[in-house]
Design a protein around this motif. Structure first.
Motif, PDB file in Angstrom:
ATOM      1  N   TRP A  68       0.835  -1.205   0.000  1.00 16.30           N
ATOM      2  CA  TRP A  68       0.000   0.000   0.000  1.00 16.30           C
ATOM      3  C   TRP A  68       0.873   1.261   0.000  1.00 16.30           C
ATOM      4  N   GLU A  69       1.921   1.243   0.803  1.00 15.25           N
ATOM      5  CA  GLU A  69       2.833   2.386   0.845  1.00 15.25           C
ATOM      6  C   GLU A  69       3.477   2.611  -0.521  1.00 15.25           C
ATOM      7  N   ALA A  70       3.869   1.540  -1.192  1.00 17.66           N
ATOM      8  CA  ALA A  70       4.519   1.665  -2.493  1.00 17.66           C
ATOM      9  C   ALA A  70       3.574   2.234  -3.549  1.00 17.66           C
ATOM     10  N   ILE A  71       2.281   1.994  -3.388  1.00 16.34           N
ATOM     11  CA  ILE A  71       1.283   2.513  -4.327  1.00 16.34           C
ATOM     12  C   ILE A  71       0.984   3.982  -4.059  1.00 16.34           C
ATOM     13  N   THR A  72       0.981   4.391  -2.793  1.00 14.58           N
ATOM     14  CA  THR A  72       0.508   5.734  -2.430  1.00 14.58           C
ATOM     15  C   THR A  72       1.606   6.729  -2.101  1.00 14.58           C
ATOM     16  N   ASP A  73       2.833   6.275  -1.857  1.00 15.80           N
ATOM     17  CA  ASP A  73       3.918   7.201  -1.547  1.00 15.80           C
ATOM     18  C   ASP A  73       4.497   7.770  -2.849  1.00 15.80           C
ATOM     19  N   PRO A  74       4.512   9.096  -3.026  1.00 11.24           N
ATOM     20  CA  PRO A  74       4.965   9.672  -4.298  1.00 11.24           C
ATOM     21  C   PRO A  74       6.396   9.295  -4.661  1.00 11.24           C
ATOM     22  N   GLY A  75       7.297   9.297  -3.672  1.00 13.73           N
ATOM     23  CA  GLY A  75       8.687   8.981  -3.956  1.00 13.73           C
ATOM     24  C   GLY A  75       8.887   7.554  -4.400  1.00 13.73           C
ATOM     25  N   ILE A  76       8.210   6.610  -3.715  1.00 13.74           N
ATOM     26  CA  ILE A  76       8.322   5.204  -4.108  1.00 13.74           C
ATOM     27  C   ILE A  76       7.645   4.979  -5.460  1.00 13.74           C
ATOM     28  N   ARG A  77       6.492   5.585  -5.644  1.00 12.34           N
ATOM     29  CA  ARG A  77       5.738   5.393  -6.897  1.00 12.34           C
ATOM     30  C   ARG A  77       6.587   5.775  -8.113  1.00 12.34           C
ATOM     31  N   SER A  78       7.361   6.836  -7.972  1.00 11.01           N
ATOM     32  CA  SER A  78       8.161   7.304  -9.116  1.00 11.01           C
ATOM     33  C   SER A  78       9.241   6.296  -9.519  1.00 11.01           C
ATOM     34  N   LYS A  79       9.591   5.373  -8.634  1.00  7.56           N
ATOM     35  CA  LYS A  79      10.652   4.408  -8.920  1.00  7.56           C
ATOM     36  C   LYS A  79      10.230   3.352  -9.935  1.00  7.56           C
ATOM     37  N   TYR A  80       8.922   3.144 -10.089  1.00  2.22           N
ATOM     38  CA  TYR A  80       8.479   2.107 -11.018  1.00  2.22           C
ATOM     39  C   TYR A  80       7.377   2.581 -11.958  1.00  2.22           C
ATOM     40  N   ASN A  81       6.917   3.815 -11.805  1.00  4.90           N
ATOM     41  CA  ASN A  81       5.795   4.334 -12.584  1.00  4.90           C
ATOM     42  C   ASN A  81       6.283   5.360 -13.623  1.00  4.90           C
ATOM     43  N   PHE A  82       7.272   4.965 -14.417  1.00  4.89           N
ATOM     44  CA  PHE A  82       7.835   5.826 -15.462  1.00  4.89           C
ATOM     45  C   PHE A  82       8.440   7.107 -14.914  1.00  4.89           C
ATOM     46  N   GLY A  83       8.805   7.128 -13.632  1.00  6.22           N
ATOM     47  CA  GLY A  83       9.365   8.315 -13.017  1.00  6.22           C
ATOM     48  C   GLY A  83       8.315   9.296 -12.531  1.00  6.22           C
ATOM     49  N   ALA A  84       7.025   8.944 -12.649  1.00  8.88           N
ATOM     50  CA  ALA A  84       5.934   9.848 -12.278  1.00  8.88           C
ATOM     51  C   ALA A  84       5.543   9.686 -10.805  1.00  8.88           C
ATOM     52  N   ARG A  85       5.192  10.791 -10.180  1.00 11.37           N
ATOM     53  CA  ARG A  85       4.713  10.803  -8.802  1.00 11.37           C
ATOM     54  C   ARG A  85       3.198  10.982  -8.785  1.00 11.37           C
ATOM     55  N   VAL A  86       2.536  10.340  -7.841  1.00  8.12           N
ATOM     56  CA  VAL A  86       1.100  10.525  -7.642  1.00  8.12           C
ATOM     57  C   VAL A  86       0.903  11.092  -6.244  1.00  8.12           C
ATOM     58  N   THR A  87       0.328  12.276  -6.148  1.00  2.00           N
ATOM     59  CA  THR A  87       0.156  12.961  -4.865  1.00  2.00           C
ATOM     60  C   THR A  87      -1.323  13.091  -4.518  1.00  2.00           C
ATOM     61  N   SER A  88      -1.636  12.856  -3.238  1.00  2.00           N
ATOM     62  CA  SER A  88      -3.011  12.935  -2.748  1.00  2.00           C
ATOM     63  C   SER A  88      -2.978  12.826  -1.236  1.00  2.00           C
ATOM     64  N   ASP A  89      -4.085  13.167  -0.575  1.00  2.00           N
ATOM     65  CA  ASP A  89      -4.167  12.901   0.862  1.00  2.00           C
ATOM     66  C   ASP A  89      -4.790  11.525   1.120  1.00  2.00           C
ATOM     67  N   TRP A  90      -5.161  10.813   0.042  1.00  2.00           N
ATOM     68  CA  TRP A  90      -5.631   9.432   0.084  1.00  2.00           C
ATOM     69  C   TRP A  90      -6.813   9.226   1.030  1.00  2.00           C
ATOM     70  N   THR A  91      -7.779  10.123   0.933  1.00  2.00           N
ATOM     71  CA  THR A  91      -9.054   9.945   1.624  1.00  2.00           C
ATOM     72  C   THR A  91     -10.146   9.769   0.577  1.00  2.00           C
ATOM     73  N   GLN A  92     -11.217   9.117   0.958  1.00  2.00           N
ATOM     74  CA  GLN A  92     -12.289   8.863   0.003  1.00  2.00           C
ATOM     75  C   GLN A  92     -12.888  10.180  -0.480  1.00  2.00           C
ATOM     76  N   GLY A  93     -13.020  10.310  -1.781  1.00  2.00           N
ATOM     77  CA  GLY A  93     -13.560  11.516  -2.380  1.00  2.00           C
ATOM     78  C   GLY A  93     -12.525  12.580  -2.696  1.00  2.00           C
ATOM     79  N   SER A  94     -11.278  12.373  -2.245  1.00  2.00           N
ATOM     80  CA  SER A  94     -10.234  13.371  -2.472  1.00  2.00           C
ATOM     81  C   SER A  94      -9.696  13.287  -3.895  1.00  2.00           C
ATOM     82  N   ARG A  95      -8.970  14.320  -4.310  1.00  2.00           N
ATOM     83  CA  ARG A  95      -8.357  14.370  -5.627  1.00  2.00           C
ATOM     84  C   ARG A  95      -6.941  13.804  -5.600  1.00  2.00           C
TER      85      ARG A  95
END
Length: 252
Positions: A119-146
């Motif tokens: 879960w951390e690897a999916i939601t942490d921007p720094g970790i996500r960038s390591k395997y997601n084409f270098g892209a970061r995904v940022t959010s507060d990860w609450t239901q309904g959030s952007r």
């Protein structure tokens, strides 16, 4: 890897994969009608393909549907074949590409890790960038959030959307609009569902990318095998999987 090679060694099982490539999400009865063998034999072959991870199943109402999963092909290519025989790698890459075209919408992979770490690897921007084409995904990860997807090395934002369901560390459902090109932007929103299930000392991760229009641009979902292969590699070894394009938006 042995299970994948064994599963693909049989011509009938290869033909079953071809049928699911032609039309994904078929029932046992539909597949049986295309082969001159017994229903039991088709079931046996499908079970071997499912055990190898090349086929995944989903129930919709009273029907059990079978879907092609190209992730094991990607793993064989990235982790084993290319190390020893480049001509084999080229041939397998062609097969991998053929299996990844439009009908592939459900992807499954086993990773030796915990649900919390995954879960951390999916939601942490720094970790996500390591395997997601270098892209970061940022959010507060609450239901309904952007959420927003971007990278310093990208010419602009790569994607945005809404977190529809957030149930850490087991389930994340997102609506996403891809923005990395005019072609994918015109496709509008689609839905991505991440499901994490602990299995012994590992986790089964299933990614379902749906609510795509028929004939949608395959850029929207064709990169999933590489992303998930990179995720598995990083969690299990701490190393980056630097296949072509895997870090296209990384900072140089």
């Amino acid at each position: 890897m042995d299970a994948v090679f064994k599963a693909m060694a049989d011509p009938t099982r290869r033909s079953l994969l071809d049928e699911l490539f032609r039309e994904d999400g078929q029932t046992l009865s539909a597949l049986e009608a295309r082969f001159d063998i017994t229903r039991f034999a088709v079931m046996k072959h499908l079970k071997l393909l499912e055990a190898a991870g090349l086929v995944v199943t989903r129930r919709r109402g009273r029907e059990k549907l079978h879907f092609l999963n190209p992730v094991p092909i990607r793993l064989v290519h990235d982790r084993w074949v290319s190390k020893y025989a480049e001509p084999w790698a080229a041939g397998l890459s062609d097969l991998k590409s053929r299996l990844e075209i439009p009908m592939e919408k459900i992807f499954e992979i086993y990773i030796r890790t915990t649900p919390e770490r995954l879960w951390e690897a999916i939601t942490d921007p720094g970790i996500r960038s390591k395997y997601n084409f270098g892209a970061r995904v940022t959010s507060d990860w609450t239901q309904g959030s952007r959420f927003e997807m971007g990278a310093p090395g990208a010419p602009g934002p790569l994607g945005e959307g809404q977190n529809l369901e957030v149930e850490p560390p087991r389930r994340l459902v997102q609506s996403m609009v891809a923005l990395w090109s005019d072609e994918v932007r015109s496709e509008g929103p689609s839905r991505i569902t991440w499901e994490i299930e602990p299995i012994g000392d590992s986790c089964r991760l299933t990614v379902t990318h749906d609510e795509l229009r028929e004939g949608a641009n395959e850029e929207l979902y064709g990169g999933w095998p590489m992303i998930l292969s990179g995720l598995k590699t990083w969690l299990e070894t701490g190393e980056l999987l630097t296949t072509p394009g895997s870090l296209m938006y990384s900072e140089q």
